[in-house]
Design a protein around this motif. Structure first.
Motif, PDB file in Angstrom:
ATOM      1  N   ASP A  39       0.848  -1.193   0.000  1.00 15.65           N
ATOM      2  CA  ASP A  39       0.000   0.000   0.000  1.00 15.65           C
ATOM      3  C   ASP A  39       0.885   1.244   0.000  1.00 15.65           C
ATOM      4  O   ASP A  39       1.624   1.487   0.958  1.00 15.65           O
ATOM      5  N   GLU A  40       0.829   2.014  -1.081  1.00 17.03           N
ATOM      6  CA  GLU A  40       1.613   3.249  -1.228  1.00 17.03           C
ATOM      7  C   GLU A  40       3.087   2.989  -0.909  1.00 17.03           C
ATOM      8  O   GLU A  40       3.616   3.472   0.094  1.00 17.03           O
ATOM      9  N   PRO A  41       3.793   2.239  -1.769  1.00 12.62           N
ATOM     10  CA  PRO A  41       5.135   1.762  -1.421  1.00 12.62           C
ATOM     11  C   PRO A  41       6.188   2.845  -1.236  1.00 12.62           C
ATOM     12  O   PRO A  41       7.167   2.624  -0.522  1.00 12.62           O
ATOM     13  N   THR A  42       6.032   4.016  -1.857  1.00 16.00           N
ATOM     14  CA  THR A  42       7.114   5.001  -1.797  1.00 16.00           C
ATOM     15  C   THR A  42       6.693   6.321  -1.175  1.00 16.00           C
ATOM     16  O   THR A  42       7.365   7.334  -1.372  1.00 16.00           O
ATOM     17  N   THR A  43       5.604   6.322  -0.425  1.00 11.31           N
ATOM     18  CA  THR A  43       5.170   7.549   0.239  1.00 11.31           C
ATOM     19  C   THR A  43       6.266   8.071   1.171  1.00 11.31           C
ATOM     20  O   THR A  43       6.765   7.340   2.020  1.00 11.31           O
ATOM     21  N   GLY A  44       6.659   9.326   0.987  1.00  5.78           N
ATOM     22  CA  GLY A  44       7.623   9.959   1.869  1.00  5.78           C
ATOM     23  C   GLY A  44       9.073   9.638   1.588  1.00  5.78           C
ATOM     24  O   GLY A  44       9.947  10.083   2.334  1.00  5.78           O
ATOM     25  N   LEU A  45       9.364   8.875   0.531  1.00  3.18           N
ATOM     26  CA  LEU A  45      10.743   8.519   0.231  1.00  3.18           C
ATOM     27  C   LEU A  45      11.369   9.501  -0.750  1.00  3.18           C
ATOM     28  O   LEU A  45      10.682  10.083  -1.601  1.00  3.18           O
ATOM     29  N   ASP A  46      12.700   9.655  -0.661  1.00  2.00           N
ATOM     30  CA  ASP A  46      13.401  10.515  -1.609  1.00  2.00           C
ATOM     31  C   ASP A  46      13.537   9.781  -2.942  1.00  2.00           C
ATOM     32  O   ASP A  46      13.290   8.570  -3.036  1.00  2.00           O
ATOM     33  N   PRO A  47      13.927  10.488  -4.018  1.00  2.00           N
ATOM     34  CA  PRO A  47      13.968   9.867  -5.348  1.00  2.00           C
ATOM     35  C   PRO A  47      14.832   8.612  -5.421  1.00  2.00           C
ATOM     36  O   PRO A  47      14.444   7.629  -6.065  1.00  2.00           O
ATOM     37  N   GLN A  48      15.999   8.614  -4.789  1.00  2.00           N
ATOM     38  CA  GLN A  48      16.864   7.428  -4.844  1.00  2.00           C
ATOM     39  C   GLN A  48      16.230   6.250  -4.130  1.00  2.00           C
ATOM     40  O   GLN A  48      16.278   5.107  -4.601  1.00  2.00           O
ATOM     41  N   ALA A  49      15.610   6.523  -2.987  1.00  2.00           N
ATOM     42  CA  ALA A  49      14.935   5.451  -2.253  1.00  2.00           C
ATOM     43  C   ALA A  49      13.770   4.882  -3.055  1.00  2.00           C
ATOM     44  O   ALA A  49      13.497   3.678  -3.013  1.00  2.00           O
ATOM     45  N   ARG A  50      13.069   5.743  -3.767  1.00  2.00           N
ATOM     46  CA  ARG A  50      11.961   5.272  -4.615  1.00  2.00           C
ATOM     47  C   ARG A  50      12.463   4.270  -5.648  1.00  2.00           C
ATOM     48  O   ARG A  50      11.861   3.221  -5.870  1.00  2.00           O
ATOM     49  N   LEU A  51      13.591   4.585  -6.285  1.00  2.00           N
ATOM     50  CA  LEU A  51      14.156   3.690  -7.298  1.00  2.00           C
ATOM     51  C   LEU A  51      14.531   2.342  -6.678  1.00  2.00           C
ATOM     52  O   LEU A  51      14.344   1.295  -7.302  1.00  2.00           O
ATOM     53  N   GLU A  52      15.062   2.363  -5.461  1.00  2.00           N
ATOM     54  CA  GLU A  52      15.426   1.123  -4.790  1.00  2.00           C
ATOM     55  C   GLU A  52      14.189   0.268  -4.516  1.00  2.00           C
ATOM     56  O   GLU A  52      14.200  -0.949  -4.724  1.00  2.00           O
TER      57      GLU A  52
ATOM     58  N   ILE B 197     -12.855   2.154 -13.021  1.00  2.00           N
ATOM     59  CA  ILE B 197     -13.396   2.735 -14.247  1.00  2.00           C
ATOM     60  C   ILE B 197     -12.627   2.296 -15.490  1.00  2.00           C
ATOM     61  O   ILE B 197     -13.168   2.336 -16.600  1.00  2.00           O
ATOM     62  N   GLN B 198     -11.368   1.865 -15.326  1.00  2.00           N
ATOM     63  CA  GLN B 198     -10.605   1.304 -16.430  1.00  2.00           C
ATOM     64  C   GLN B 198      -9.589   0.325 -15.870  1.00  2.00           C
ATOM     65  O   GLN B 198      -9.067   0.502 -14.771  1.00  2.00           O
ATOM     66  N   ASP B 199      -9.298  -0.703 -16.680  1.00  2.00           N
ATOM     67  CA  ASP B 199      -8.341  -1.731 -16.263  1.00  2.00           C
ATOM     68  C   ASP B 199      -7.671  -2.253 -17.525  1.00  2.00           C
ATOM     69  O   ASP B 199      -8.346  -2.766 -18.428  1.00  2.00           O
ATOM     70  N   GLY B 200      -6.349  -2.099 -17.612  1.00  2.00           N
ATOM     71  CA  GLY B 200      -5.658  -2.576 -18.797  1.00  2.00           C
ATOM     72  C   GLY B 200      -4.172  -2.327 -18.724  1.00  2.00           C
ATOM     73  O   GLY B 200      -3.651  -1.800 -17.731  1.00  2.00           O
ATOM     74  N   THR B 201      -3.464  -2.714 -19.780  1.00  2.00           N
ATOM     75  CA  THR B 201      -2.040  -2.406 -19.871  1.00  2.00           C
ATOM     76  C   THR B 201      -1.876  -0.921 -20.148  1.00  2.00           C
ATOM     77  O   THR B 201      -2.833  -0.216 -20.497  1.00  2.00           O
ATOM     78  N   LEU B 202      -0.651  -0.449 -20.010  1.00  2.00           N
ATOM     79  CA  LEU B 202      -0.395   0.961 -20.277  1.00  2.00           C
ATOM     80  C   LEU B 202      -0.756   1.316 -21.714  1.00  2.00           C
ATOM     81  O   LEU B 202      -1.372   2.362 -21.974  1.00  2.00           O
ATOM     82  N   ASP B 203      -0.405   0.452 -22.656  1.00  2.00           N
ATOM     83  CA  ASP B 203      -0.729   0.719 -24.061  1.00  2.00           C
ATOM     84  C   ASP B 203      -2.241   0.734 -24.283  1.00  2.00           C
ATOM     85  O   ASP B 203      -2.753   1.550 -25.068  1.00  2.00           O
ATOM     86  N   GLU B 204      -2.951  -0.164 -23.617  1.00  2.00           N
ATOM     87  CA  GLU B 204      -4.407  -0.189 -23.763  1.00  2.00           C
ATOM     88  C   GLU B 204      -5.028   1.086 -23.202  1.00  2.00           C
ATOM     89  O   GLU B 204      -5.984   1.624 -23.784  1.00  2.00           O
ATOM     90  N   LEU B 205      -4.505   1.576 -22.102  1.00  2.00           N
ATOM     91  CA  LEU B 205      -5.036   2.817 -21.528  1.00  2.00           C
ATOM     92  C   LEU B 205      -4.693   4.011 -22.415  1.00  2.00           C
ATOM     93  O   LEU B 205      -5.512   4.918 -22.581  1.00  2.00           O
TER      94      LEU B 205
ATOM     95  N   THR C  93      -1.176   3.064  -5.442  1.00  2.00           N
ATOM     96  CA  THR C  93      -0.366   4.261  -5.574  1.00  2.00           C
ATOM     97  C   THR C  93      -1.217   5.392  -6.126  1.00  2.00           C
ATOM     98  O   THR C  93      -2.222   5.165  -6.792  1.00  2.00           O
ATOM     99  N   GLN C  94      -0.780   6.610  -5.831  1.00  2.00           N
ATOM    100  CA  GLN C  94      -1.386   7.779  -6.458  1.00  2.00           C
ATOM    101  C   GLN C  94      -0.398   8.451  -7.390  1.00  2.00           C
ATOM    102  O   GLN C  94      -0.687   9.499  -7.954  1.00  2.00           O
ATOM    103  N   TYR C  95       0.792   7.820  -7.536  1.00  2.00           N
ATOM    104  CA  TYR C  95       1.828   8.372  -8.391  1.00  2.00           C
ATOM    105  C   TYR C  95       1.741   7.745  -9.783  1.00  2.00           C
ATOM    106  O   TYR C  95       1.922   6.529  -9.944  1.00  2.00           O
ATOM    107  N   LEU C  96       1.486   8.560 -10.787  1.00  2.00           N
ATOM    108  CA  LEU C  96       1.315   8.045 -12.140  1.00  2.00           C
ATOM    109  C   LEU C  96       2.588   7.400 -12.654  1.00  2.00           C
ATOM    110  O   LEU C  96       2.550   6.361 -13.321  1.00  2.00           O
ATOM    111  N   ASP C  97       3.752   8.007 -12.371  1.00  2.00           N
ATOM    112  CA  ASP C  97       5.000   7.451 -12.883  1.00  2.00           C
ATOM    113  C   ASP C  97       5.304   6.100 -12.250  1.00  2.00           C
ATOM    114  O   ASP C  97       5.883   5.221 -12.889  1.00  2.00           O
TER     115      ASP C  97
END
Length: 276
Positions: free
Chosen positions: A168-181, A222-230, A200-204
């Motif tokens: 649930d919300e895996p990278t809330t409050g983390l800095d950019p490097q920690a997010r990548l990890e 409201i929608q469910d699919g691959t990134l290309d399908e969306l 997540t609420q982060y689109l990236d």
């Protein structure tokens, strides 16, 4: 298809949700959610704050009962066989469930003992190594950085090798490097065959990690699919040419190039830039 043969049966989804609703007094949080998560895949449940993501996660992890509808995890109904679901699923919440009084290793040993596993110390040492926490294993968790705490929290959730992990919300409050990890850790989980449902609420984050993306809005998918399908839901992009005015930096670099002496070097009159 060759005569006399039949298509292989489609594997059952690791998570299946049908018509799930949940209200808190007059507030209708979930209004009939349908969702499938294929085994071994990463599915991102994307939605803004208040969309109902955490409520659905709590239902799937047997921490909350749905008002109506059904949900199964690893083939077990969350309402009728909650103990089987708890054996099959591990939940990592928005905030690390780490005990600050214990060391990193003691946190892992504690969870292994709670799961009644053999050799909890061996399990802890393996996870410390896997998550690059061996050197910090004997330090109290209170001294860990945010990224270290998140890695320890995820390591704790993997004790017992659960086939389904919900983050649930895996990278809330983390800095950019920690997010990548954390992102790489999630990819590694799926690479080992673990099913991952992350909210997540982060689109990236959804774009980078998910095999499929489910968009939860006002209590329904409201929608469910691959990134290309969306992406295909929108009209083709129009190419526009925008005139960009040069910045002062562009002008300066174009005029000076590499010929200008660096700051502190003597100018031609013998002074330095700091002196002038």
């Amino acid at each position: 298809m060759t005569a006399g043969t039949s298509a292989a049966p489609t594997p059952a989804p690791a998570i299946s949700v049908r018509g799930v609703t949940r209200s808190f007094k007059a507030v209708h949080v979930l209004r009939g959610v349908d969702l499938d998560v294929a085994a071994g895949s990463i599915v991102a449940l994307l939605g803004s704050n208040g969309a109902g993501k955490t409520t659905l996660v709590r239902i799937l992890s047997t921490l909350l009962k749905a008002d109506t509808g059904t949900a199964t995890v690893h083939g077990h109904d969350v309402a009728t066989h909650p103990e089987k679901v708890r054996e099959s699923i591990s939940l990592t919440g928005q905030f690390a469930a780490v005990d600050d009084v214990l060391t990193g290793r003691e946190n892992l040993v504690l969870v292994a003992r709670l799961r009644h596993l053999d050799a909890p110390g061996v399990i802890a040492d393996r996870l410390l190594e896997r998550f690059s926490l061996t050197e910090a294993g004997d330090r109290k968790a209170a001294t860990f950085s945010g990224r270290m705490r998140r890695r320890l929290d995820i390591a704790m959730s993997l004790i017992g090798d659960p086939p389904v992990v919900v983050i649930d919300e895996p990278t809330t409050g983390l800095d950019p490097q920690a997010r990548l990890e954390v992102w790489q850790t999630i990819r590694d989980l799926a690479g080992r065959g673990t099913t991952v449902l992350l909210t997540t609420q982060y689109l990236d984050e959804a774009e980078q990690l998910a095999d499929r993306i489910a968009i939860l809005h006002q209590g329904t998918i409201i929608q469910d699919g691959t990134l290309d399908e969306l992406r295909a839901l929108l009209p083709p992009a129009e190419i526009e040419y925008v005139e960009k005015k040069p910045s002062l930096e562009d002008v300066f670099l174009a005029l000076v190039g590499d010929d200008g002496p660096p700051a502190g070097d003597p100018d031609r009159d013998g002074t330095t830039r700091e002196d002038s």
